[in-house]
Design a protein around this motif. Structure first.
Motif, mmCIF file in Angstrom:
data_model
loop_
_atom_site.group_PDB
_atom_site.id
_atom_site.type_symbol
_atom_site.label_atom_id
_atom_site.label_comp_id
_atom_site.label_asym_id
_atom_site.label_seq_id
_atom_site.Cartn_x
_atom_site.Cartn_y
_atom_site.Cartn_z
ATOM 1 N N ALA A 181 0.764 -1.275 0.008
ATOM 2 C CA ALA A 181 -0.017 0.008 0.128
ATOM 3 C C ALA A 181 0.907 1.338 0.116
ATOM 4 N N TYR A 182 0.831 1.876 -1.199
ATOM 5 C CA TYR A 182 1.685 3.007 -1.308
ATOM 6 C C TYR A 182 1.284 4.435 -0.588
ATOM 7 N N VAL A 201 15.671 -2.517 -1.845
ATOM 8 C CA VAL A 201 14.576 -2.165 -1.119
ATOM 9 C C VAL A 201 13.260 -2.537 -1.543
ATOM 10 N N TYR A 202 13.353 -3.330 -2.704
ATOM 11 C CA TYR A 202 12.088 -4.063 -3.471
ATOM 12 C C TYR A 202 11.448 -4.674 -2.322
ATOM 13 N N GLY A 203 9.958 -4.448 -2.204
ATOM 14 C CA GLY A 203 9.237 -5.121 -0.885
ATOM 15 C C GLY A 203 9.199 -4.463 0.220
ATOM 16 N N ALA A 204 9.965 -3.357 0.409
ATOM 17 C CA ALA A 204 10.089 -2.705 1.482
ATOM 18 C C ALA A 204 9.894 -1.109 0.950
ATOM 19 N N THR A 231 7.816 5.248 1.219
ATOM 20 C CA THR A 231 6.917 6.157 0.633
ATOM 21 C C THR A 231 6.156 7.079 1.835
ATOM 22 N N ARG A 232 5.641 6.153 2.701
ATOM 23 C CA ARG A 232 5.153 6.596 3.845
ATOM 24 C C ARG A 232 5.837 7.770 4.540
ATOM 25 N N ARG A 233 7.283 7.756 4.459
ATOM 26 C CA ARG A 233 8.064 8.946 4.779
ATOM 27 C C ARG A 233 8.241 10.067 4.042
ATOM 28 N N LEU A 262 10.196 7.703 -6.536
ATOM 29 C CA LEU A 262 10.689 6.179 -5.821
ATOM 30 C C LEU A 262 9.974 5.155 -6.556
ATOM 31 N N ILE A 263 8.759 4.990 -6.486
ATOM 32 C CA ILE A 263 7.900 3.997 -7.289
ATOM 33 C C ILE A 263 8.196 3.736 -8.566
#
Length: 479
Positions: free
Chosen positions: A74-75, A285-288, A293-295, A305-306
């Motif tokens: 969930a981005y 960082v793939y999968g994390a 994005t929350r920051r 980033l996405i």
């Protein structure tokens, strides 16, 4: 923590073995309850894969019964941005202030090459120039940074643009007092295509009449550059002038528990002092990435980033080709698990910007740079972007240096630190033994970063690392 295992989150399905258990190597995962085939497995409170064979409580959980599977991300953008608290007192280090105001942590003369064909000549110039430096004590040395490309490539496009951006970043790096650029003469990557600082000397082997003549002329140029390069003194500068590259390599099951969180705590302190910390290694960082994005300080930063994550998904055959065999031997099973531990290097402060590979890092705070996960290539991009110091965590025992930026090595466990003590700067295994907290060790690492930025030698510098590890990212066909 039971003394034998460590549960990282109340909702986790696995714990980490703190010592060798029956059928479970140290650092590996052990099931805390039964798990059916197809069930998600959680560590750090996040999904790291799905069960591929029945698992009973107490079983070893690894590649034989855990694999990649669907993972929801969930981005959410900016939902965990928190204000950065200023430090109680400003920190500083003894830096070298260049005439244009940039701050250096080291004082080298560099020799860059436009093409692999000029590599041997550049190395010979640097080798013979080392004797000249004895008369100039403020110069840390003459370093030749060579690479394996520069020709057999398209004259335009991403490949050559990336190479030139990397070389330009090094040519303009504050840790170089001066630069000499050496080419062959007929290569695709012509010297006329460089954006070099004004007055940078350049030469080609063909124009000067061959190897010996170019080496002689190169030594003459170095002699001319040394007096001005030596005319520097260190002076107090604020910690805000530090640009710290965050790296990990040879990770193990403890990396995400000790070294990476401790480095993250140090990065948070640097950001609080107004400095810059660069997280990188996009495939790791793939999968994390949703945690980053929350920051993000804005939706645009998070979406950038996405976009890079999606580029890698289309570029790579499989994102789960990572972890490496060494990572798996150390207890890491899937890229999701490895990434969750890797992002801990980035601490907790807001993500302020996302940069492309070797792009100049102009902002302050915690930022991300899109790089491969391969450590030398990734760190080369960070240094090209302006990192004047690197912190490198390792569980298995990576050896690395990256002139002109000093590199600190942080061991995730006590066994690796003791086995490779002359290569390591910090023993983060002290966290596992309860001797120090993550926050306390983060403070020690931050203070050590300031000492190294002031001129203290790192283990990799004392061992002479840093020349051969220069590795620009190569894109495109070799023709």
């Amino acid at each position: 923590m039971t003394g034998e295992t460590l549960l990282l989150h109340p909702e986790d399905d696995v714990a980490v073995a703190l010592r060798e258990l029956p059928g479970v190597p140290r650092g590996h995962k052990v099931a805390v309850h039964d798990l059916a085939v197809g069930a998600p497995v959680r560590k750090y409170g996040q999904a790291i894969g799905v069960v591929t064979a029945p698992i009973a409580a107490g079983d070893h959980v690894h590649t034989h019964n855990l694999g990649m599977g669907p993972h929801d991300r969930a981005y959410d953008f900016g939902t965990e941005v928190r204000p950065v608290e200023p430090p109680p007192a400003p920190a500083s280090f003894q830096g070298i202030v260049r005439p244009d105001g940039r701050v250096a942590t080291r004082n080298y003369i560099g020799i860059l090459t436009s093409v692999n064909c000029s590599a041997t000549v550049a190395k010979r110039i640097a080798s013979r120039a080392s004797a000249l430096c004895e008369e100039f004590p403020n110069v840390d040395g003459v370093v030749a940074l060579t690479h394996g490309t520069g020709c057999g490539m398209a004259a335009d496009g991403d490949g050559i643009r990336l190479l030139r951006r990397t070389l330009t970043g090094y040519a303009r790096h504050p840790n170089f007092a001066a630069i000499l650029v050496v080419g062959l003469g007929c290569e695709v990557n012509q010297l006329t295509g460089f954006d070099l600082p004004e007055g940078t000397p350049t030469m080609t082997i063909q124009e000067l009449g061959g190897t010996s003549a170019t080496v002689r002329r190169g030594l003459e140029v170095i002699r001319e550059l040394l007096p001005a390069a030596n005319a520097v003194t260190r002076e107090p500068v604020p910690a805000s002038e530090l640009v710290l590259g965050l790296q990990c390599g040879g990770s193990d099951g403890y990396s995400g528990i000790t070294a990476n969180p401790a480095l993250g705590a140090a990065a948070d302190l640097l950001v609080r002092h107004g400095g810059t910390a660069i997280l990188a290694e996009t495939p790791e960082v793939y999968g994390a990435e949703h945690l980053l994005t929350r920051r993000a300080v804005s939706r645009a930063v998070g979406e950038r980033l996405i976009e890079r994550i999606h580029w890698w998904e289309s570029y790579a055959e499989s994102m789960d080709n990572n972890p490496s065999p060494g990572n798996k031997a150390g207890g890491l099973t899937t890229i999701l698990e490895k990434s969750l531990g890797a992002v801990a290097k980035g601490g907790t402060t807001p993500l302020t910007a996302v940069y492309e590979y070797a792009e100049p890092v102009t902002g302050r705070g915690f930022v991300f740079m899109d790089t491969p996960g391969y450590d030398p290539v990734s760190a080369t991009g960070q240094v090209a972007g302006g990192a004047n110091l690197i912190c490198f965590t390792t569980g298995r025992g990576s050896v690395y240096g990256c002139r002109p930026a000093p590199s600190l090595k942080l061991a995730s466990n006590r066994e690796t630190y003791r086995a490779m003590e002359e290569d390591m700067d910090v023993d983060c295994g002290a966290i596992l033994d309860g001797e120090v907290t993550v926050a306390e060790l983060g403070e020690r690492i931050f203070r050590l970063v300031l000492d190294v930025a002031s001129g203290q030698q790192t283990a990799s510098e004392e061992l002479g690392f840093g020349d051969e590890e220069f590795a620009p990212w190569q894109l495109g066909a070799v023709m």
